[in-house]
Design a protein around this motif. Structure first.
Motif, PDB file in Angstrom:
ATOM      1  N   MET A   1       0.829  -1.196   0.000  1.00  0.00           N
ATOM      2  CA  MET A   1       0.000   0.000   0.000  1.00  0.00           C
ATOM      3  C   MET A   1       0.868   1.252   0.000  1.00  0.00           C
ATOM      4  SD  MET A   1      -2.987   1.220   2.574  1.00  0.00           S
ATOM      5  CE  MET A   1      -4.274   0.221   1.886  1.00  0.00           C
ATOM      6  N   ALA A   2       1.882   1.265   0.815  1.00  0.00           N
ATOM      7  CA  ALA A   2       2.744   2.436   0.870  1.00  0.00           C
ATOM      8  C   ALA A   2       3.454   2.650  -0.459  1.00  0.00           C
ATOM      9  CB  ALA A   2       3.770   2.288   2.000  1.00  0.00           C
ATOM     10  N   LEU A   3       3.866   1.570  -1.069  1.00  0.00           N
ATOM     11  CA  LEU A   3       4.515   1.680  -2.371  1.00  0.00           C
ATOM     12  C   LEU A   3       3.565   2.309  -3.380  1.00  0.00           C
ATOM     13  CD1 LEU A   3       6.819   1.049  -4.347  1.00  0.00           C
ATOM     14  CD2 LEU A   3       5.858  -1.225  -4.602  1.00  0.00           C
ATOM     15  N   ALA A   4       2.371   1.782  -3.443  1.00  0.00           N
ATOM     16  CA  ALA A   4       1.402   2.310  -4.403  1.00  0.00           C
ATOM     17  C   ALA A   4       1.069   3.773  -4.110  1.00  0.00           C
ATOM     18  CB  ALA A   4       0.127   1.466  -4.373  1.00  0.00           C
ATOM     19  N   MET A   5       0.873   4.090  -2.857  1.00  0.00           N
ATOM     20  CA  MET A   5       0.488   5.446  -2.492  1.00  0.00           C
ATOM     21  C   MET A   5       1.655   6.415  -2.594  1.00  0.00           C
ATOM     22  SD  MET A   5      -2.599   5.294  -2.083  1.00  0.00           S
ATOM     23  CE  MET A   5      -3.755   3.969  -2.007  1.00  0.00           C
ATOM     24  N   SER A   6       2.831   5.986  -2.132  1.00  0.00           N
ATOM     25  CA  SER A   6       3.942   6.920  -2.120  1.00  0.00           C
ATOM     26  C   SER A   6       4.441   7.221  -3.526  1.00  0.00           C
ATOM     27  CB  SER A   6       5.089   6.404  -1.251  1.00  0.00           C
ATOM     28  OG  SER A   6       5.680   5.263  -1.828  1.00  0.00           O
ATOM     29  N   LEU A   7       4.306   6.292  -4.433  1.00  0.00           N
ATOM     30  CA  LEU A   7       4.730   6.566  -5.795  1.00  0.00           C
ATOM     31  C   LEU A   7       3.850   7.619  -6.448  1.00  0.00           C
ATOM     32  CD1 LEU A   7       5.763   3.043  -7.088  1.00  0.00           C
ATOM     33  CD2 LEU A   7       7.241   4.939  -6.449  1.00  0.00           C
ATOM     34  N   GLY A   8       2.642   7.746  -5.937  1.00  0.00           N
ATOM     35  CA  GLY A   8       1.749   8.765  -6.470  1.00  0.00           C
ATOM     36  C   GLY A   8       1.920  10.122  -5.806  1.00  0.00           C
ATOM     37  N   SER A   9       2.679  10.192  -4.725  1.00  0.00           N
ATOM     38  CA  SER A   9       2.848  11.469  -4.040  1.00  0.00           C
ATOM     39  C   SER A   9       4.078  12.193  -4.557  1.00  0.00           C
ATOM     40  CB  SER A   9       2.969  11.238  -2.523  1.00  0.00           C
ATOM     41  OG  SER A   9       4.233  10.710  -2.218  1.00  0.00           O
ATOM     42  N   THR A  10       4.058  13.494  -4.478  1.00  0.00           N
ATOM     43  CA  THR A  10       5.193  14.271  -4.969  1.00  0.00           C
ATOM     44  C   THR A  10       6.421  14.070  -4.101  1.00  0.00           C
ATOM     45  OG1 THR A  10       4.353  16.173  -3.763  1.00  0.00           O
ATOM     46  CG2 THR A  10       3.830  16.047  -6.111  1.00  0.00           C
ATOM     47  N   ALA A  11       6.238  13.852  -2.803  1.00  0.00           N
ATOM     48  CA  ALA A  11       7.384  13.701  -1.909  1.00  0.00           C
ATOM     49  C   ALA A  11       8.196  12.457  -2.239  1.00  0.00           C
ATOM     50  CB  ALA A  11       6.921  13.645  -0.458  1.00  0.00           C
TER      51      ALA A  11
ATOM     52  N   ARG B   1      17.706  12.409  15.348  1.00  0.00           N
ATOM     53  CA  ARG B   1      17.771  12.981  13.994  1.00  0.00           C
ATOM     54  C   ARG B   1      17.417  11.957  12.929  1.00  0.00           C
ATOM     55  NH1 ARG B   1      24.169  14.128  13.088  1.00  0.00           N
ATOM     56  NH2 ARG B   1      24.378  12.551  11.479  1.00  0.00           N
ATOM     57  N   TYR B   2      17.503  10.673  13.236  1.00  0.00           N
ATOM     58  CA  TYR B   2      17.111   9.622  12.295  1.00  0.00           C
ATOM     59  C   TYR B   2      15.671   9.165  12.536  1.00  0.00           C
ATOM     60  CZ  TYR B   2      22.147   9.619  11.914  1.00  0.00           C
ATOM     61  OH  TYR B   2      23.452  10.014  11.758  1.00  0.00           O
ATOM     62  N   LEU B   3      15.208   9.316  13.758  1.00  0.00           N
ATOM     63  CA  LEU B   3      13.831   8.930  14.083  1.00  0.00           C
ATOM     64  C   LEU B   3      12.836   9.919  13.485  1.00  0.00           C
ATOM     65  CD1 LEU B   3      11.717   7.231  15.548  1.00  0.00           C
ATOM     66  CD2 LEU B   3      12.161   8.598  17.598  1.00  0.00           C
ATOM     67  N   GLU B   4      13.126  11.190  13.569  1.00  0.00           N
ATOM     68  CA  GLU B   4      12.187  12.213  13.094  1.00  0.00           C
ATOM     69  C   GLU B   4      11.785  12.007  11.627  1.00  0.00           C
ATOM     70  OE1 GLU B   4       9.480  15.141  13.189  1.00  0.00           O
ATOM     71  OE2 GLU B   4      10.498  14.274  14.919  1.00  0.00           O
ATOM     72  N   PRO B   5      12.727  11.786  10.704  1.00  0.00           N
ATOM     73  CA  PRO B   5      12.312  11.554   9.308  1.00  0.00           C
ATOM     74  C   PRO B   5      11.494  10.263   9.142  1.00  0.00           C
ATOM     75  CG  PRO B   5      14.669  12.008   9.407  1.00  0.00           C
ATOM     76  CD  PRO B   5      14.185  11.881  10.814  1.00  0.00           C
ATOM     77  N   SER B   6      11.726   9.307  10.010  1.00  0.00           N
ATOM     78  CA  SER B   6      10.947   8.065   9.965  1.00  0.00           C
ATOM     79  C   SER B   6       9.498   8.331  10.345  1.00  0.00           C
ATOM     80  CB  SER B   6      11.566   7.018  10.895  1.00  0.00           C
ATOM     81  OG  SER B   6      12.873   6.704  10.474  1.00  0.00           O
ATOM     82  N   LEU B   7       9.309   9.113  11.385  1.00  0.00           N
ATOM     83  CA  LEU B   7       7.958   9.487  11.794  1.00  0.00           C
ATOM     84  C   LEU B   7       7.281  10.313  10.700  1.00  0.00           C
ATOM     85  CD1 LEU B   7       8.787  10.452  15.475  1.00  0.00           C
ATOM     86  CD2 LEU B   7       7.515   8.419  14.719  1.00  0.00           C
ATOM     87  N   GLN B   8       8.030  11.243  10.120  1.00  0.00           N
ATOM     88  CA  GLN B   8       7.489  12.062   9.038  1.00  0.00           C
ATOM     89  C   GLN B   8       7.106  11.211   7.831  1.00  0.00           C
ATOM     90  OE1 GLN B   8       6.633  15.287   9.209  1.00  0.00           O
ATOM     91  NE2 GLN B   8       7.208  15.096  11.360  1.00  0.00           N
ATOM     92  N   ARG B   9       7.872  10.171   7.575  1.00  0.00           N
ATOM     93  CA  ARG B   9       7.567   9.296   6.437  1.00  0.00           C
ATOM     94  C   ARG B   9       6.219   8.611   6.644  1.00  0.00           C
ATOM     95  NH1 ARG B   9       9.794   7.689   2.000  1.00  0.00           N
ATOM     96  NH2 ARG B   9       9.113   5.739   1.072  1.00  0.00           N
ATOM     97  N   VAL B  10       5.986   8.093   7.821  1.00  0.00           N
ATOM     98  CA  VAL B  10       4.717   7.427   8.085  1.00  0.00           C
ATOM     99  C   VAL B  10       3.568   8.416   7.966  1.00  0.00           C
ATOM    100  CG1 VAL B  10       3.358   6.154   9.800  1.00  0.00           C
ATOM    101  CG2 VAL B  10       5.778   5.608   9.466  1.00  0.00           C
ATOM    102  N   LEU B  11       3.764   9.631   8.437  1.00  0.00           N
ATOM    103  CA  LEU B  11       2.726  10.663   8.291  1.00  0.00           C
ATOM    104  C   LEU B  11       2.484  10.991   6.819  1.00  0.00           C
ATOM    105  CD1 LEU B  11       3.680  13.097  11.191  1.00  0.00           C
ATOM    106  CD2 LEU B  11       1.749  11.495  11.108  1.00  0.00           C
ATOM    107  N   MET B  12       3.557  11.093   6.038  1.00  0.00           N
ATOM    108  CA  MET B  12       3.426  11.376   4.607  1.00  0.00           C
ATOM    109  C   MET B  12       2.686  10.244   3.899  1.00  0.00           C
ATOM    110  SD  MET B  12       5.007  10.532   1.323  1.00  0.00           S
ATOM    111  CE  MET B  12       6.455   9.681   1.847  1.00  0.00           C
ATOM    112  N   LEU B  13       3.020   9.022   4.251  1.00  0.00           N
ATOM    113  CA  LEU B  13       2.337   7.875   3.630  1.00  0.00           C
ATOM    114  C   LEU B  13       0.862   7.834   4.029  1.00  0.00           C
ATOM    115  CD1 LEU B  13       5.115   5.164   3.992  1.00  0.00           C
ATOM    116  CD2 LEU B  13       4.419   6.356   1.903  1.00  0.00           C
ATOM    117  N   THR B  14       0.597   8.145   5.284  1.00  0.00           N
ATOM    118  CA  THR B  14      -0.788   8.184   5.747  1.00  0.00           C
ATOM    119  C   THR B  14      -1.562   9.259   4.999  1.00  0.00           C
ATOM    120  OG1 THR B  14      -0.128   7.367   7.923  1.00  0.00           O
ATOM    121  CG2 THR B  14      -2.275   8.472   7.775  1.00  0.00           C
ATOM    122  N   ASP B  15      -0.949  10.412   4.818  1.00  0.00           N
ATOM    123  CA  ASP B  15      -1.591  11.489   4.055  1.00  0.00           C
ATOM    124  C   ASP B  15      -1.839  11.059   2.610  1.00  0.00           C
ATOM    125  OD1 ASP B  15      -1.573  13.104   6.295  1.00  0.00           O
ATOM    126  OD2 ASP B  15       0.128  14.327   5.623  1.00  0.00           O
TER     127      ASP B  15
END
Length: 169
Positions: free
Chosen positions: A9-19, A77-91
């Motif tokens: 799901m993340a692959l399908a969704m994230s490939l469609g997002s600009t980020a 500093r490595y955890l923060e982008p991981s959390l942001q990634r999950v938020l981006m994928l959720t969005d």
């Protein structure tokens, strides 16, 4: 099974997002796995050293809290982008499939990370009890860097890349 659903799901969704549009499927899978690892490790240590061992009075609790704080300083500093990634994928899921699917995706990630952390805690406390000896062992290992992301060659280069990409934004 849940991990496969997330990756698919993340692959399908994230490939469609600009980020994530510039990511290859292999990069997407690597970043999702690294993010999951980082979040799970953090949850595990927060539970073990913060909620369990950190509640002890005296040296055991103090050692646990100091070990957790120093781990967080080294690894945040490595955890923060991981959390942001999950938020981006959720969005991305929400945008593509609606609010209900976005919530289901977020809930599934939370359950996945919590389940992995629970399994890790069982390994940390093999007798099933939180003892001062177990807490001292975990705190010492944590303070020595055993749980630092950089100790995990499978994920660390990807976490570094995610951190650098986030810093450039």
């Amino acid at each position: 099974m849940m991990r496969k659903r997330w990756i698919g799901m993340a692959l399908a969704m994230s490939l469609g997002s600009t980020a994530a549009a510039a990511e290859t499927p292999v990069e997407t899978e690597a970043r999702n796995a690294a993010a999951g690892f980082a979040i799970t490790t953090s949850l595990t240590l927060l539970e073990a050293l913060g909620k369990q061992c950190g509640t002890y009075e005296g040296e055991a609790g103090s050692q646990a809290r100091v070990a957790l704080q120093s781990w967080q300083q080294r690894n945040h500093r490595y955890l923060e982008p991981s959390l942001q990634r999950v938020l981006m994928l959720t969005d991305a899921v929400t945008a593509a499939a609606g609010e209900a699917e976005g919530k289901a995706f977020a809930d599934a990630r939370k359950a996945e990370f919590t389940g992995a952390a629970t399994r890790a805690l069982r390994a940390m406390f093999p007798e099933g009890e939180v003892t001062t000896d177990a807490c001292a062992r975990i705190a010492t290992a944590t303070a020595g860097g055993a749980y630092d992301y950089r100790q995990h060659a499978e994920f660390f280069p990807t976490l570094q890349a995610m951190e650098h990409a986030g810093a450039r934004k």
